[in-house]
Design a protein around this motif. Structure first.
Motif, PDB file in Angstrom:
ATOM      1  N   ASP A   1      54.102  20.062  -3.667  1.00  0.00           N
ATOM      2  CA  ASP A   1      53.149  19.299  -2.846  1.00  0.00           C
ATOM      3  C   ASP A   1      53.550  19.303  -1.373  1.00  0.00           C
ATOM      4  O   ASP A   1      53.458  18.274  -0.683  1.00  0.00           O
ATOM      5  CB  ASP A   1      53.031  17.860  -3.351  1.00  0.00           C
ATOM      6  N   LEU A   2      53.978  20.462  -0.898  1.00  0.00           N
ATOM      7  CA  LEU A   2      54.507  20.563   0.464  1.00  0.00           C
ATOM      8  C   LEU A   2      53.385  20.829   1.465  1.00  0.00           C
ATOM      9  O   LEU A   2      52.559  21.724   1.264  1.00  0.00           O
ATOM     10  CB  LEU A   2      55.531  21.697   0.536  1.00  0.00           C
ATOM     11  N   SER A   3      53.389  20.069   2.542  1.00  0.00           N
ATOM     12  CA  SER A   3      52.471  20.356   3.639  1.00  0.00           C
ATOM     13  C   SER A   3      53.145  20.050   4.964  1.00  0.00           C
ATOM     14  O   SER A   3      54.071  19.239   5.048  1.00  0.00           O
ATOM     15  CB  SER A   3      51.178  19.541   3.513  1.00  0.00           C
ATOM     16  N   LYS A   4      52.658  20.733   5.995  1.00  0.00           N
ATOM     17  CA  LYS A   4      53.105  20.460   7.351  1.00  0.00           C
ATOM     18  C   LYS A   4      51.893  20.491   8.256  1.00  0.00           C
ATOM     19  O   LYS A   4      51.122  21.466   8.246  1.00  0.00           O
ATOM     20  CB  LYS A   4      54.139  21.497   7.814  1.00  0.00           C
ATOM     21  N   ALA A   5      51.715  19.434   9.018  1.00  0.00           N
ATOM     22  CA  ALA A   5      50.577  19.332   9.924  1.00  0.00           C
ATOM     23  C   ALA A   5      51.066  19.020  11.329  1.00  0.00           C
ATOM     24  O   ALA A   5      52.049  18.301  11.527  1.00  0.00           O
ATOM     25  CB  ALA A   5      49.613  18.248   9.453  1.00  0.00           C
ATOM     26  N   TYR A   6      50.377  19.571  12.306  1.00  0.00           N
ATOM     27  CA  TYR A   6      50.602  19.268  13.712  1.00  0.00           C
ATOM     28  C   TYR A   6      49.297  18.769  14.311  1.00  0.00           C
ATOM     29  O   TYR A   6      48.276  19.459  14.233  1.00  0.00           O
ATOM     30  CB  TYR A   6      51.078  20.510  14.473  1.00  0.00           C
ATOM     31  N   ASN A   7      49.348  17.573  14.882  1.00  0.00           N
ATOM     32  CA  ASN A   7      48.145  16.982  15.485  1.00  0.00           C
ATOM     33  C   ASN A   7      46.964  16.979  14.516  1.00  0.00           C
ATOM     34  O   ASN A   7      45.821  17.256  14.892  1.00  0.00           O
ATOM     35  CB  ASN A   7      47.767  17.726  16.769  1.00  0.00           C
ATOM     36  N   GLY A   8      47.282  16.681  13.261  1.00  0.00           N
ATOM     37  CA  GLY A   8      46.244  16.579  12.256  1.00  0.00           C
ATOM     38  C   GLY A   8      45.758  17.896  11.683  1.00  0.00           C
ATOM     39  O   GLY A   8      44.874  17.916  10.818  1.00  0.00           O
ATOM     40  N   VAL A   9      46.330  19.005  12.128  1.00  0.00           N
ATOM     41  CA  VAL A   9      45.924  20.327  11.639  1.00  0.00           C
ATOM     42  C   VAL A   9      47.000  20.859  10.693  1.00  0.00           C
ATOM     43  O   VAL A   9      48.165  21.021  11.089  1.00  0.00           O
ATOM     44  CB  VAL A   9      45.717  21.319  12.797  1.00  0.00           C
ATOM     45  N   ASN A  10      46.635  21.134   9.440  1.00  0.00           N
ATOM     46  CA  ASN A  10      47.586  21.651   8.460  1.00  0.00           C
ATOM     47  C   ASN A  10      47.917  23.110   8.760  1.00  0.00           C
ATOM     48  O   ASN A  10      47.013  23.946   8.877  1.00  0.00           O
ATOM     49  CB  ASN A  10      46.997  21.549   7.049  1.00  0.00           C
ATOM     50  N   VAL A  11      49.208  23.412   8.862  1.00  0.00           N
ATOM     51  CA  VAL A  11      49.641  24.794   9.070  1.00  0.00           C
ATOM     52  C   VAL A  11      50.320  25.353   7.828  1.00  0.00           C
ATOM     53  O   VAL A  11      50.581  26.562   7.755  1.00  0.00           O
ATOM     54  CB  VAL A  11      50.579  24.910  10.283  1.00  0.00           C
ATOM     55  N   LEU A  12      50.615  24.484   6.858  1.00  0.00           N
ATOM     56  CA  LEU A  12      51.226  24.930   5.612  1.00  0.00           C
ATOM     57  C   LEU A  12      50.838  23.979   4.498  1.00  0.00           C
ATOM     58  O   LEU A  12      50.845  22.762   4.679  1.00  0.00           O
ATOM     59  CB  LEU A  12      52.751  24.978   5.734  1.00  0.00           C
TER      60      LEU A  12
END
Length: 240
Positions: free
Chosen positions: A6-17
């Motif tokens: 369940d891994l995610s990475k977001a920057y400024n609300g935008v998911n990049v992973l």
């Protein structure tokens, strides 16, 4: 050995992973491919606790990497030149890494001597600082430093970039031997589809941060990857 959930990475609300689940067993040679911005370096950065996940986690030998440092003694990596210490010579850097990993100078010298062909006479004994080496020679030094201390997991981001053809061939054999003969879990990312299919027994394709294919390497894999990146031929996991 390495498990992602369940891994995610977001920057400024935008998911990049966004990886729901990924399991990499001990001793596997694992490749990660994708276009620029696909999430390859982001995944490796999360795996090395260089950045924090937005959700989920990665475990390395049952250790949650962003909650404990207990994975560090058996894990090594080379992501880019920022991992080097530019004002040291290669020898000084190797001894520094060796000291961190409980290796004395004799241990380090023994290991380094095995890579004379890989260094091609351009690194050891030249009295040059790492910052003054070419990009290719910096990469050679960083890769070999990652092998010091008999790590169980080695993570390399774009290891073939900036290397000449002879060195690329030698590196492929080094990586194969690590996984096949020494049982090291080797993770690499690469834009070079031919090299990654030569080295890795398994390849995951990332697209816009999502896993869209998980392939066991076989003689048809290179052609399938080339077709995908030429035409977008793979279906996504959701469409299958």
């Amino acid at each position: 050995m390495i498990y992602t959930k369940d891994l995610s990475k977001a920057y400024n609300g935008v998911n990049v992973l966004n990886i729901e689940e990924l399991s990499i067993p001990k001793g596997q040679s694992f490749g990660l491919v994708g276009n620029n911005g696909a999430g390859k370096t982001t995944y490796f950065s999360l795996l090395l606790d260089l950045i924090k996940p937005t959700t989920g986690n990665i475990t390395n030998n049952n250790i949650v990497v962003n909650e404990s440092e207990a994975w560090k003694p058996f894990t090594s990596s080379f992501i880019d030149e920022s991992f080097l210490i530019g004002y040291l010579t290669p020898e000084e850097y190797f001894y520094f890494i060796g000291d961190l990993r409980g290796q004395n100078k004799a241990d380090v010298d023994t290991l380094i001597s095995k890579f004379e062909d890989f260094f091609n006479g351009e690194i050891i004994g030249k009295k040059k600082y790492l910052r003054d080496l070419s990009k290719g020679n910096q990469k050679k030094a960083g890769i070999v430093a990652a092998l010091i201390g008999n790590p169980e997991v080695i993570i390399l981001d774009e290891p073939f970039a900036n290397l000449d053809p002879t060195t690329q061939i030698r590196l492929k054999q080094i990586l194969k031997d690590l996984a096949e003969k020494q049982g090291v879990t080797v993770l690499i990312s690469s834009h070079d589809l031919m090299h990654v299919t030569d080295v890795c027994e398994r390849i995951v394709v990332l697209e816009k941060g999502n896993m869209i294919k998980d392939l066991e390497t076989n003689p048809a894999t290179l052609k399938a990857l080339e077709t995908h990146f030429a035409n977008g031929a793979f279906a996504t996991q959701e469409e299958e």
